[in-house]
Design an enzyme around this catalytic site. Sequence first.
Site: not given
Length: 186
Positions: A16-17
């Site tokens: 997610r990043d």
Amino acid sequence: ITLALRHVHARRIVHRDVKAANVFLTKKGVAKLGDFGVSRQLDVTGGATQLASTRIGTPYYLAPEIFEGKPYGRSADVWSLGVVLYELCALQPPFTANNLVALAKTIKAGAFEPLGDHYSSLLKEVVSMCLRVDGRARPTVQKLVQVCEDRRSGATVTLGEKAYESPPASPAKPPPKPATPPPKPV
């Protein structure tokens, strides 16, 4: 980076990043994916298609489905990987804007300046496929790993409907000659 994503995706984790600032190089030049502070492990009962719904990550690297508030999964990491690959080649992100609303609109449109002709057609296709607006149309990380392995082995690489011939392997460099000791004083 792709191997790291394969590893975490196999454990039902969505990073997610994924972004350039979270890719670290060792002294030996090995890329490592770090900062799992916002990653999320998907529920074991959800299978390969389980989705998350929290809006989190760095805006330039967010997949369109996140901006749209839709559930997302591993393909959102593939989008972010495509942004990183594009950025490594073009030295700028594929999508830019003066504010978050405009950036979201630009990302959801999915239009970006193509990479230059000095990059291989395979690399341009990989980036293009990773940056498909529809997450279901993006390649899996496993497929991207297979592309890399096929390319490295000299096999024909198949991606989507296209086949790409791998360049001939470069001849191995001979090992360096051992340093000769200095002459002994007489």
